[in-house]
Design a protein around this motif. Structure first.
Motif, PDB file in Angstrom:
ATOM      1  N   ASN A 287       0.818  -1.213   0.000  1.00 42.46           N
ATOM      2  CA  ASN A 287       0.000   0.000   0.000  1.00 42.46           C
ATOM      3  C   ASN A 287       0.855   1.268   0.000  1.00 42.46           C
ATOM      4  N   THR A 288       1.998   1.246   0.696  1.00 48.07           N
ATOM      5  CA  THR A 288       2.820   2.454   0.861  1.00 48.07           C
ATOM      6  C   THR A 288       3.632   2.805  -0.379  1.00 48.07           C
ATOM      7  N   THR A 289       3.537   1.988  -1.433  1.00 49.81           N
ATOM      8  CA  THR A 289       4.330   2.237  -2.652  1.00 49.81           C
ATOM      9  C   THR A 289       3.630   3.160  -3.635  1.00 49.81           C
ATOM     10  N   ALA A 290       2.379   3.570  -3.348  1.00 50.36           N
ATOM     11  CA  ALA A 290       1.632   4.456  -4.243  1.00 50.36           C
ATOM     12  C   ALA A 290       0.746   5.375  -3.418  1.00 50.36           C
ATOM     13  N   ALA A 291       0.324   6.503  -4.003  1.00 48.72           N
ATOM     14  CA  ALA A 291      -0.504   7.474  -3.303  1.00 48.72           C
ATOM     15  C   ALA A 291      -1.920   6.944  -3.104  1.00 48.72           C
ATOM     16  N   GLY A 292      -2.498   7.258  -1.937  1.00 47.97           N
ATOM     17  CA  GLY A 292      -3.857   6.837  -1.670  1.00 47.97           C
ATOM     18  C   GLY A 292      -3.935   5.393  -1.236  1.00 47.97           C
ATOM     19  N   GLY A 293      -5.143   4.977  -0.876  1.00 49.36           N
ATOM     20  CA  GLY A 293      -5.298   3.650  -0.299  1.00 49.36           C
ATOM     21  C   GLY A 293      -5.460   2.517  -1.279  1.00 49.36           C
ATOM     22  N   THR A 294      -5.787   2.816  -2.554  1.00 47.16           N
ATOM     23  CA  THR A 294      -6.105   1.733  -3.496  1.00 47.16           C
ATOM     24  C   THR A 294      -5.222   1.689  -4.727  1.00 47.16           C
ATOM     25  N   THR A 295      -4.413   2.721  -4.967  1.00 43.26           N
ATOM     26  CA  THR A 295      -3.670   2.836  -6.225  1.00 43.26           C
ATOM     27  C   THR A 295      -2.744   1.657  -6.471  1.00 43.26           C
TER      28      THR A 295
END
Length: 314
Positions: A287-295
């Motif tokens: 999850n921490t590799t992209a912006a927002g919770g679902t990207t």
């Protein structure tokens, strides 16, 4: 054979996410943010979207307004392959919205609850308890109707052979008005983070909080940030699972919800809780590799590939 592996029940809103903010907000002053994203929000929606991306058959039961944000929520869920047949359109109240100000590994949120605060058991289609294999509930302190009816909802789940999970999330008014002694015996898995658990149990330390909830638990997994997660099971030793740390965090919005999505997806596949915990740690890290919770959650294969390549997950 149930129609859905998971029905996510609860809050829905949009997130306006601000990143790369030049300092903290101050009254009477204006600051710049270098990046903005308007996206599907709410802990329960992030959980549902990511569980669907991981291959679970997911539906959502929640209340939205009859407005453009409600349309964005519905179409976003559908785009994430979440079934929206149980969404409830409310004409009196607007769809909720959260402004998320992201600062490295932390964030400050400002939320308008809107329609989600008014949904209660009487609004829920009874079919939900027949078609779900598992029901996940989150952010109950943002939903006065659901919190009031929580025991009735969990009892209905139990009567219909539905497994359940609860992530209380933060209480914005900091009253922590939940009788965990009544709630926990009805849950399959309790999923707080360590800070929330300490406030809920009015404890100074995590160890003290654990001992307070232990007599009432079937199982719990406690999210401990950079220290990973702690699994508690009745009749078994506690199990600490180290975190998979990201040295280049984009943001941490939805990391706990993504942990939940991985854990519960594995649970509905009949996997042991230890394996569920490992998988949850991996999905939380991805999850921490992209912006927002679902990207970061496009499909199961991509999530697992990132887990292996970036974090050495096996």
């Amino acid at each position: 054979m149930k129609q859905f592996d998971i029905i996510a029940l609860g809050e829905l809103n949009v997130d306006l996410i601000l990143n790369q903010i030049e300092g903290y907000p101050e009254l009477g002053k204006e600051k710049f943010a270098k990046q903005m994203t308007l996206t599907l929000g709410s802990s329960t929606a992030i959980f549902a979207a990511n569980a669907a991306a991981l291959g679970a058959r997911v539906a959502f039961c929640g209340m939205i307004g009859d407005d453009s944000f409600g349309n964005l929520v519905e179409t976003s869920l559908q785009a994430k392959h979440v079934d929206t047949r149980y969404l409830i359109r409310q004409h009196t109240y607007a769809t909720g919205a959260t402004i998320c100000m992201s600062y490295d590994e932390d964030r400050a949120n400002l939320t308008y609850q809107g329609a989600m605060d008014y949904m209660s058991l009487q609004d829920i289609n009874p079919e939900v308890f027949k078609t779900a294999k598992h029901i996940h509930i989150s952010s109950i302190f943002m939903q006065s109707g659901i919190r009031r009816d929580l025991l009735k909802i969990l009892k209905l789940c139990k009567e219909n052979g539905v497994t359940t999970s609860l992530d209380t999330q933060w209480d914005p008014v900091e009253q922590w008005d939940l009788n965990y002694k009544e709630v926990l015996p009805l849950l399959t898995i309790f999923m707080p983070n360590e800070t929330e658990l300490k406030f809920l149990t009015k404890s100074e330390t995590l160890d003290e909080a654990i001992e307070k909830i232990r007599p009432y638990l079937n199982a719990a997994v406690i999210k401990c940030g950079s220290r990973g997660s702690l699994l508690l099971q009745k009749g078994k030793s506690d199990r600490q699972q180290p975190a998979l740390l990201n040295k280049n965090v984009v943001d941490c919005i939805g990391a706990g919800d993504s942990f939940n999505s991985g854990f519960i997806t594995k649970l509905t596949e009949g996997r042991p809780l230890e394996e569920c915990q490992q998988y949850g740690n991996m999905t939380g890290a991805v999850n921490t590799t992209a912006a927002g919770g679902t990207t970061a959650f496009t499909c199961r294969e991509d999530v697992e590939r990132i887990g292996k390549e970036r974090f050495g997950w096996k």
